[in-house]
Write an enzyme that holds these catalytic residues in place. Structure first.
Site, short mmCIF file in Angstrom:
data_model
loop_
_atom_site.label_atom_id
_atom_site.label_comp_id
_atom_site.label_asym_id
_atom_site.label_seq_id
_atom_site.Cartn_x
_atom_site.Cartn_y
_atom_site.Cartn_z
N ASP A 23 0.81 -1.21 0.00
CA ASP A 23 0.00 0.00 0.00
C ASP A 23 0.85 1.27 0.00
OD1 ASP A 23 -2.23 -1.54 -0.07
OD2 ASP A 23 -2.79 -1.25 2.03
N GLY A 24 2.00 1.23 0.69
CA GLY A 24 2.87 2.40 0.70
C GLY A 24 3.39 2.73 -0.68
N ASN B 246 -5.11 8.77 1.05
CA ASN B 246 -5.71 8.19 2.25
C ASN B 246 -6.20 9.21 3.27
OD1 ASN B 246 -5.66 5.49 1.64
ND2 ASN B 246 -3.86 5.00 2.86
N ASP C 229 -4.88 13.14 21.04
CA ASP C 229 -3.55 12.89 20.47
C ASP C 229 -3.45 13.42 19.06
OD1 ASP C 229 -2.91 11.67 22.83
OD2 ASP C 229 -2.62 9.67 22.00
N THR D 126 -9.95 2.63 5.70
CA THR D 126 -9.43 1.35 6.17
C THR D 126 -7.95 1.44 6.55
OG1 THR D 126 -9.09 0.73 3.85
CG2 THR D 126 -11.07 -0.09 4.92
N TYR E 15 -5.33 4.45 8.77
CA TYR E 15 -5.16 4.98 10.13
C TYR E 15 -6.51 5.24 10.79
CZ TYR E 15 -2.91 7.86 13.79
OH TYR E 15 -2.46 8.38 14.99
#
Length: 292
Positions: A67-68, A150, A180, A191, A193
């Site tokens: 995916d990266g 994303n 945070d 789908t 983070y």
């Protein structure tokens, strides 16, 4: 004859081997091939290295990795409307549809126009600095912009502390989050983070923006599913800085009074697809969901 850009995970032996095989096949068919500099060096074909940003855009980009690698491919070519074909040599490979065993056959079908295109919305983030923060650039409206497939994330820099983030929707104040961080994701990014932070799973061809808090220290801890053309303003109101990241890449640091403006991107991502399994079937397979 077509021009093809190959973007590969150069640290995975299977991706390097598949890329070399694809280069040999493309050249034997008379196509023009370019690779990133690292990939070109990894397969011993440095003469095929392309500059970044890409000068002359290809007809097709082939992502060989996980995916990266897909995210990097779209970062290179999405603005020019170039379709990306994803070949999975990663682990989960949620964004990649095809397998290395059918690599040349799949690319041949894509170049012949025999495969479909799935269009996905992207997200854009612009940072507006508070007036007077930079003496060489006193105008807060002169800002940098990043685009992702994303998500855009604004999160704490310092461990053990939260940040306070003021959220505006289409110019109206909505709420101040102590958390945070905050994630603004596309349906494709739901789908990623956002899912791990408790966000909803959204069908990737849907048009919307999802705002999901990360470990919020407040009673309201739900995701917001917003219309795709919503302008989302996120202002740092704590004394602690916050780090902006787009698709996992660090973008910039925001100080008190700085604002991150997130909107729908002016262009879309084009995925090459076989048009087979439906979204819910892919979801079931990728996450190992079982029938009872």
């Amino acid at each position: 004859m077509s021009a093809v850009l190959i973007v590969a995970h150069a640290e995975r032996a299977e991706a390097v081997s598949a890329s070399k095989r694809l280069v040999d096949w493309l050249e034997s068919e008379g196509h023009t091939v370019e690779l990133g500099r690292v990939e070109a060096s990894a397969i011993g074909r440095s003469e095929l290295a392309a500059d970044e940003p890409i000068g002359t855009m290809p007809d097709l980009a082939v992502s060989v990795g996980g995916d990266g690698t897909m995210l990097r491919s779209f970062d290179l070519v999405a603005a020019a409307g170039v379709p990306v074909l994803g070949v999975n040599v990663g682990h989960l490979g949620y964004l990649t549809e095809f397998e290395p065993a059918q690599l040349t056959e799949t690319v041949a079908a894509a170049l012949e126009g025999a495969l479909g295109i799935s269009v996905r919305m992207m997200v854009s983030a612009t940072v507006r600095r508070r007036p007077g923060e930079d003496p060489d650039d006193p105008d807060p409206h002169d800002a940098d912009t990043w685009t992702g497939l994303n998500e855009v994330v604004l999160e704490k820099r310092d461990p053990g502390h939260t940040v306070r983030l003021e959220v505006w929707l289409d110019g109206d104040m909505f709420a101040t989050y102590a958390a945070d961080g905050l994630i603004v994701s596309t349906p494709t990014g739901s789908t990623a983070y956002s899912l791990s932070a408790g966000g909803a799973v959204v069908a990737p061809t849907h048009s919307s923006l999802q705002v999901t808090p990360v470990a919020p220290h407040m009673l309201f801890d739900r995701s917001l599913l917003l219309p795709p053309d919503t302008e989302i303003g996120i202002r740092v109101v704590s004394e602690r800085p916050a780090l902006a990241a787009v698709d996992g890449r660090s973008a910039t640091m925001l100080q008190t009074g700085d604002e991150l403006v997130v909107t729908r991107a002016p262009y879309e991502a084009q995925f090459v697809t076989a048009g087979g399994d439906s979204f819910h079937r892919v979801l079931k397979h990728k996450f190992g969901l079982k029938d009872r």
